[in-house]
Design an enzyme around this catalytic site. Structure first.
Site, PDB file in Angstrom:
ATOM      1  N   PRO A 161       4.649  -2.410   1.407  1.00  0.00           N
ATOM      2  CA  PRO A 161       4.959  -1.271   0.545  1.00  0.00           C
ATOM      3  C   PRO A 161       4.311  -1.417  -0.822  1.00  0.00           C
ATOM      4  O   PRO A 161       4.256  -2.506  -1.383  1.00  0.00           O
ATOM      5  CB  PRO A 161       6.486  -1.335   0.438  1.00  0.00           C
ATOM      6  N   GLU A 162       3.813  -0.314  -1.355  1.00  0.00           N
ATOM      7  CA  GLU A 162       3.195  -0.310  -2.671  1.00  0.00           C
ATOM      8  C   GLU A 162       4.138   0.376  -3.653  1.00  0.00           C
ATOM      9  O   GLU A 162       5.272   0.701  -3.315  1.00  0.00           O
ATOM     10  CB  GLU A 162       1.828   0.358  -2.589  1.00  0.00           C
ATOM     11  N   LYS A 220       6.077  -4.319  -7.637  1.00  0.00           N
ATOM     12  CA  LYS A 220       6.551  -4.084  -6.276  1.00  0.00           C
ATOM     13  C   LYS A 220       7.958  -4.653  -6.048  1.00  0.00           C
ATOM     14  O   LYS A 220       8.427  -4.710  -4.916  1.00  0.00           O
ATOM     15  CB  LYS A 220       5.570  -4.684  -5.269  1.00  0.00           C
ATOM     16  N   ARG A 235      -9.536  -7.638   2.906  1.00  0.00           N
ATOM     17  CA  ARG A 235      -8.728  -6.438   3.091  1.00  0.00           C
ATOM     18  C   ARG A 235      -9.575  -5.318   3.672  1.00  0.00           C
ATOM     19  O   ARG A 235     -10.693  -5.059   3.212  1.00  0.00           O
ATOM     20  CB  ARG A 235      -8.124  -5.968   1.754  1.00  0.00           C
TER      21      ARG A 235
END
Length: 273
Positions: free
Chosen positions: A2-3, A59, A263
């Protein structure tokens, strides 16, 4: 993982459900979730405290109690579940808080990567992990000059540098791709080559994209849900992330996928120079 928009969505969901509740019990079924203090001390300290406020920092979800702040990082698949007190504990439910002697508020994490800290409230911003976090995307101090100074000496790709939580808090892989696309900057550009004007574009587009994502509840990529039954809708707005092999919405060129810093990274080599 989650960002920032997803974390804000979780926090907003929890505000409706647990504010002003008292923690009357705590059970820990996987000790590694508790980063500080040790599990027995964590339980002893948290029981009896009332939930006064819920915010975010980077976060992290920050749950302010009477004396302490409970910090929660969801990592890859952390979620919160609500059950009746005494209901059987699920396989992936690793921490349980009993609220007002009747609600079972549980942290569910398939991969067991989530973390919790319990830190005195007046110290929470001065010690790890929060003292290592950079500016929030909505902070008035996040100026083009701040960003330029922070990245100018870095020869890593700008994609990698924007993921550095000590510079801007909360940008993750998904929104990083979207921000760079909207800013017309190739993800492999060295951060040191990004101009002052381009830093301004990055900041402006970060605010636009993350504000919109917060409004829509974030994304549902992978297994994110803010709490049971609450799903993000921003995945419908993504322009390049996850669109490898499809046409660029601006120029029609095929969107490419590459690895940057390990990534998965999506971009248009025509629109992003």
């Amino acid at each position: 993982m989650p960002e920032k928009p997803e974390v804000i969505t979780v926090a907003n969901s929890l505000k409706k459900l647990i504010l002003n509740k008292k923690i009357t019990g705590c059970n820990i079924y996987w000790d590694n979730i508790i980063a500080y203090p040790v599990s027995d001390e964590f339980k002893k300290k948290i029981i009896g405290q009332k939930i006064e406020a819920i915010n975010t920092r980077g976060k992290w979800i920050v749950i302010d109690l009477d004396k302490d702040s409970l910090l929660v990082h969801l990592r890859m698949e952390g979620k919160f579940m609500f059950r009746d007190k005494g209901e059987v504990i699920g396989k992936h439910e690793h921490v349980e808080f009993i609220l007002d002697d009747k609600i079972s508020f549980r942290f569910h994490d398939v991969r067991k990567f989530g973390k919790m800290y319990l830190i005195p409230k007046d110290e929470v911003n001065d010690v790890k992990p929060l003292n290592e976090i950079g500016l929030e995307y909505y902070d008035s101090n996040l100026t083009k000059e701040y960003l330029y100074d922070a990245i100018h000496g870095k020869r890593l790709p700008i994609k990698t540098v924007l993921l550095d939580q000590s510079i801007i808090a909360g940008i993750g892989n998904i929104y990083d791709d979207e921000i760079l696309f909207m800013s017309g900057i190739h993800p492999l550009r060295k951060a040191s080559d990004v101009s002052l004007d381009e830093c301004e574009k990055i900041i402006n587009n970060t605010k636009i994209i993350l504000d919109k994502a917060v409004k829509l509840g974030g994304t549902t990529i992978r297994s994110f849900t803010s709490s049971e039954g609450v799903h993000g809708l921003f995945q419908n707005e993504l322009l390049v992330h996850g669109k490898g092999g499809k046409n660029c919405p601006t120029c029609g060129r095929i969107i490419e996928k590459n690895k940057v810093g390990g990534r998965g990274t999506y971009f248009c080599s025509d629109c992003q120079k």
